[in-house]
Write a protein that holds these residues in place. Structure first.
Motif, PDB file in Angstrom:
ATOM      1  N   PHE A  47       9.057 -12.012   1.966  1.00 19.49           N
ATOM      2  CA  PHE A  47       7.783 -11.633   2.581  1.00 19.49           C
ATOM      3  C   PHE A  47       7.678 -10.129   2.743  1.00 19.49           C
ATOM      4  O   PHE A  47       6.658  -9.523   2.403  1.00 19.49           O
ATOM      5  N   ARG A  48       8.733  -9.520   3.243  1.00 22.28           N
ATOM      6  CA  ARG A  48       8.691  -8.082   3.500  1.00 22.28           C
ATOM      7  C   ARG A  48       8.506  -7.302   2.201  1.00 22.28           C
ATOM      8  O   ARG A  48       7.707  -6.356   2.138  1.00 22.28           O
ATOM      9  N   LEU A  49       9.217  -7.679   1.167  1.00 18.40           N
ATOM     10  CA  LEU A  49       9.108  -6.985  -0.117  1.00 18.40           C
ATOM     11  C   LEU A  49       7.708  -7.136  -0.721  1.00 18.40           C
ATOM     12  O   LEU A  49       7.111  -6.167  -1.192  1.00 18.40           O
ATOM     13  N   LEU A  50       7.189  -8.356  -0.705  1.00 19.83           N
ATOM     14  CA  LEU A  50       5.890  -8.604  -1.329  1.00 19.83           C
ATOM     15  C   LEU A  50       4.752  -8.003  -0.504  1.00 19.83           C
ATOM     16  O   LEU A  50       3.785  -7.479  -1.066  1.00 19.83           O
ATOM     17  N   ALA A  51       4.859  -8.056   0.814  1.00 24.36           N
ATOM     18  CA  ALA A  51       3.830  -7.453   1.665  1.00 24.36           C
ATOM     19  C   ALA A  51       3.806  -5.940   1.458  1.00 24.36           C
ATOM     20  O   ALA A  51       2.731  -5.329   1.367  1.00 24.36           O
ATOM     21  N   HIS A  52       4.984  -5.327   1.370  1.00 25.87           N
ATOM     22  CA  HIS A  52       5.064  -3.884   1.120  1.00 25.87           C
ATOM     23  C   HIS A  52       4.393  -3.543  -0.199  1.00 25.87           C
ATOM     24  O   HIS A  52       3.638  -2.561  -0.298  1.00 25.87           O
ATOM     25  N   ALA A  53       4.646  -4.348  -1.236  1.00 27.28           N
ATOM     26  CA  ALA A  53       4.052  -4.090  -2.547  1.00 27.28           C
ATOM     27  C   ALA A  53       2.531  -4.160  -2.486  1.00 27.28           C
ATOM     28  O   ALA A  53       1.831  -3.350  -3.112  1.00 27.28           O
ATOM     29  N   GLU A  54       2.005  -5.105  -1.728  1.00 27.70           N
ATOM     30  CA  GLU A  54       0.554  -5.244  -1.602  1.00 27.70           C
ATOM     31  C   GLU A  54      -0.051  -4.047  -0.866  1.00 27.70           C
ATOM     32  O   GLU A  54      -1.107  -3.530  -1.254  1.00 27.70           O
ATOM     33  N   ASN A 128       6.239   6.015  -5.124  1.00 28.32           N
ATOM     34  CA  ASN A 128       7.170   4.923  -4.844  1.00 28.32           C
ATOM     35  C   ASN A 128       7.294   4.745  -3.338  1.00 28.32           C
ATOM     36  O   ASN A 128       7.997   5.493  -2.679  1.00 28.32           O
ATOM     37  N   GLY A 129       6.562   3.786  -2.800  1.00 29.16           N
ATOM     38  CA  GLY A 129       6.663   3.514  -1.379  1.00 29.16           C
ATOM     39  C   GLY A 129       5.443   3.939  -0.589  1.00 29.16           C
ATOM     40  O   GLY A 129       4.462   4.447  -1.138  1.00 29.16           O
ATOM     41  N   ILE A 130       5.519   3.709   0.726  1.00 28.22           N
ATOM     42  CA  ILE A 130       4.389   4.012   1.611  1.00 28.22           C
ATOM     43  C   ILE A 130       4.816   4.934   2.750  1.00 28.22           C
ATOM     44  O   ILE A 130       4.285   4.851   3.853  1.00 28.22           O
ATOM     45  N   LYS A 131       5.792   5.788   2.480  1.00 26.70           N
ATOM     46  CA  LYS A 131       6.226   6.719   3.515  1.00 26.70           C
ATOM     47  C   LYS A 131       5.088   7.675   3.884  1.00 26.70           C
ATOM     48  O   LYS A 131       4.108   7.827   3.139  1.00 26.70           O
ATOM     49  N   ALA A 132       5.212   8.331   5.008  1.00 17.74           N
ATOM     50  CA  ALA A 132       4.120   9.135   5.569  1.00 17.74           C
ATOM     51  C   ALA A 132       3.626  10.204   4.599  1.00 17.74           C
ATOM     52  O   ALA A 132       2.422  10.433   4.476  1.00 17.74           O
ATOM     53  N   SER A 133       4.542  10.877   3.897  1.00 15.84           N
ATOM     54  CA  SER A 133       4.125  11.935   2.984  1.00 15.84           C
ATOM     55  C   SER A 133       3.304  11.378   1.826  1.00 15.84           C
ATOM     56  O   SER A 133       2.329  12.003   1.384  1.00 15.84           O
ATOM     57  N   SER A 134       3.675  10.200   1.334  1.00 12.82           N
ATOM     58  CA  SER A 134       2.901   9.560   0.271  1.00 12.82           C
ATOM     59  C   SER A 134       1.523   9.158   0.773  1.00 12.82           C
ATOM     60  O   SER A 134       0.514   9.343   0.084  1.00 12.82           O
ATOM     61  N   PHE A 135       1.486   8.599   1.985  1.00 15.24           N
ATOM     62  CA  PHE A 135       0.213   8.183   2.564  1.00 15.24           C
ATOM     63  C   PHE A 135      -0.721   9.375   2.736  1.00 15.24           C
ATOM     64  O   PHE A 135      -1.931   9.282   2.478  1.00 15.24           O
ATOM     65  N   GLN A 136      -0.162  10.518   3.139  1.00 18.48           N
ATOM     66  CA  GLN A 136      -0.984  11.714   3.303  1.00 18.48           C
ATOM     67  C   GLN A 136      -1.614  12.120   1.975  1.00 18.48           C
ATOM     68  O   GLN A 136      -2.836  12.342   1.890  1.00 18.48           O
ATOM     69  N   LYS A 137      -0.803  12.191   0.925  1.00 21.91           N
ATOM     70  CA  LYS A 137      -1.335  12.587  -0.385  1.00 21.91           C
ATOM     71  C   LYS A 137      -2.388  11.614  -0.885  1.00 21.91           C
ATOM     72  O   LYS A 137      -3.480  12.009  -1.314  1.00 21.91           O
ATOM     73  N   LEU A 138      -2.077  10.328  -0.826  1.00 21.38           N
ATOM     74  CA  LEU A 138      -2.993   9.324  -1.359  1.00 21.38           C
ATOM     75  C   LEU A 138      -4.284   9.266  -0.552  1.00 21.38           C
ATOM     76  O   LEU A 138      -5.363   9.012  -1.107  1.00 21.38           O
ATOM     77  N   SER A 139      -4.198   9.522   0.738  1.00 19.00           N
ATOM     78  CA  SER A 139      -5.402   9.549   1.576  1.00 19.00           C
ATOM     79  C   SER A 139      -6.304  10.717   1.184  1.00 19.00           C
ATOM     80  O   SER A 139      -7.528  10.579   1.112  1.00 19.00           O
TER      81      SER A 139
END
Length: 211
Positions: A47-54, A128-139
């Protein structure tokens, strides 16, 4: 009345599907025997892996769609910097200098924006991933300005990404940070709600008014 975002609707449906498939029976056991039940680590890990991917795919897709819309505006000959100040935020976060020297060359500037969009798209592909720095860029790629980033949501995503990493790199039987099934499910649902609220918030125009 606002039109529901189909990406959000799809994400909500997918997370609920994953809960029903991997977590709901665990939640039922937890509620029936809260002191003695034994969770299934493989189901919690899946669940954790698939939810993260989504979650990751949702954030990346929001960014991709925004960049595609900008490219279409340029192609149609309707691009105005006053209407797209986020272009400068994107250039700043990617350390890409746009040509603004005098005399101003519109064709050169628009070509640079196209190159900038391609650079942003490569960044998304390499994400690769949803860490804060990635979220900032993608936002920011999605049209948000730097002071519109929800830092609480960014921290929650980063924490969830760390939990995913713990599962991804070791056997589920050796993962020690699994939460109770009800909390595992709630963590994902809360992140979806946070993303829904964040991306539903109107972007600010240069004069300070909302779209």
């Amino acid at each position: 009345m606002s039109v529901p975002d189909p990406l959000v609707t799809a994400l909500e449906a997918r997370i609920n599907e994953l809960i029903n498939k991997f977590i709901q029976d665990q939640i039922n056991d937890e509620q029936a025997e809260p002191l003695t039940y034994t969770p299934d680590p493989d189901k919690l890990a899946a669940f954790r892996l698939l939810a993260h991917a989504e979650l990751e795919e949702f954030i990346e897709t929001k960014a991709k769609h925004s960049l595609i819309a900008k490219r279409q505006t340029i192609t149609a000959g309707n691009f105005k910097t006053r209407e797209h100040p986020e272009i400068f935020a994107i250039s700043n976060i990617l350390d890409y200098k746009l040509p603004t020297e005098h005399p101003f060359d519109t064709a050169k500037f628009l070509k640079s924006i196209e190159d900038l969009i391609k650079a942003a798209e490569r960044t998304i592909s390499d994400n690769n991933g949803i860490k804060a720095s990635s979220f900032q860029k993608l936002s920011i790629f999605s049209g948000k300005m730097i002071d519109e980033i929800d830092e609480t949501l960014a921290a929650s995503l980063s924490s969830y990404g760390k939990f995913r990493g713990d599962v991804a790199h070791k056997s589920a039987s050796r993962v020690s940070n699994f939460l109770a099934p009800s909390i595992e499910a709630k963590s994902a649902v809360d992140l979806v709600a946070g993303l829904k609220l964040f991306f539903a918030a109107p972007a600010q125009q240069p004069n300070g008014t909302a779209n």
